[in-house]
Design an enzyme around this catalytic site. Structure first.
Site, PDB file in Angstrom:
ATOM      1  N   SER A 120      70.725  64.899  47.159  1.00 22.12           N
ATOM      2  CA  SER A 120      69.491  65.653  47.003  1.00 22.12           C
ATOM      3  C   SER A 120      68.329  64.662  46.986  1.00 22.12           C
ATOM      4  CB  SER A 120      69.544  66.479  45.708  1.00 22.12           C
ATOM      5  OG  SER A 120      68.363  67.237  45.546  1.00 22.12           O
ATOM      6  N   LYS A 138      66.827  70.381  49.984  1.00 22.36           N
ATOM      7  CA  LYS A 138      67.674  69.683  49.017  1.00 22.36           C
ATOM      8  C   LYS A 138      67.929  70.540  47.780  1.00 22.36           C
ATOM      9  CE  LYS A 138      68.136  65.672  51.171  1.00 22.36           C
ATOM     10  NZ  LYS A 138      69.452  65.220  51.696  1.00 22.36           N
TER      11      LYS A 138
END
Length: 231
Positions: A120, A138
């Site tokens: 992420s 993300k």
């Protein structure tokens, strides 16, 4: 017996560093478009995550570890980002990940306890200007990973690494001069940007049995940016 590790994208940056760190401990398979920088003891499979079907690859019947590396850094003002740009970021970061995991489910489920590692960004937790598209993509990964971890526990573990700016080819435009590097470093409490080793070593830990009681986590490897305010 060595476990089988599959890296989706592993020919440069963080993926290449993970391959280097794991190639003596695992049977490492790298599925990527490029075969550059592949360690000699790793198997390379030509694969374009946005076009190809993961089930078409010749992989072992059991996958013990999966790392999904493809991503994007698309930093522009929201008014300059078209819906198509959002769709493109979602495709490379999230939808292609979903397709890969879905296609590998039978191989992951035959492992004693597979470990999945996704990536992420610190910008999901910390709102940052010009990050709307990448943060959205993300953020989808983080939600997906937690739900997947809950659904498949204890069959396999799923964790996410959320880095801040890391010195990789993907970030080369943001770190193209010493002046830029110094400016970016000053934004972090630890006064430097990340290295590929910083992130790769965390991934290696999450793949290993040393992290066997860790799942459903988003781990910030970000120089303190997500939790510390030193200004």
């Amino acid at each position: 017996m060595k476990k089988n590790l599959l890296l989706i994208g592993g020919s440069y940056g963080i993926g290449a560093e993970i391959a280097r760190l794991t190639s003596s401990k695992y049977n490492v398979y790298i599925a990527s478009r490029s075969s550059e920088n592949i360690p000699d003891n790793c198997d390379h499979l030509t694969f374009d995550v946005t076009k190809d079907d993961i089930s078409s690859l010749e992989l072992p019947e059991t996958i013990d570890g999966l790392v999904y590396c493809p991503g994007s850094i698309n930093l522009r003002p929201f008014k300059m980002l078209s819906p198509a740009a959002f769709q493109e970021d979602l495709e490379i970061n999230f939808m292609s990940l979903v397709k890969v995991v879905h296609g590998l489910l039978p191989k992951l489920k035959t492992a004693e306890q597979a470990s999945l590692v996704f990536f992420s960004t610190v910008a999901v937790q910390v709102g940052m200007p010009f990050h709307t598209s990448v943060a959205a993509a993300k953020g989808a990964i983080e939600g997906f990973a937690k739900a997947l971890a809950a659904e498949y526990a204890p069959s396999f573990r799923v964790n996410v690494i959320a880095p801040s700016l890391t010195d990789t080819p993907l970030a080369s435009k943001l770190l193209s001069s010493e002046e830029k590097k110094e400016k970016m470093a000053e934004r972090h409490p630890l006064n430097r940007v990340g290295t590929t080793q910083d992130i790769a070593k965390t991934a290696v830990f999450l793949l290993s049995d040393d992290s066997s009681w860790i799942t459903g986590q988003v781990i910030g490897v970000d120089g303190g940016m997500s939790t510390l305010n030193i200004n």
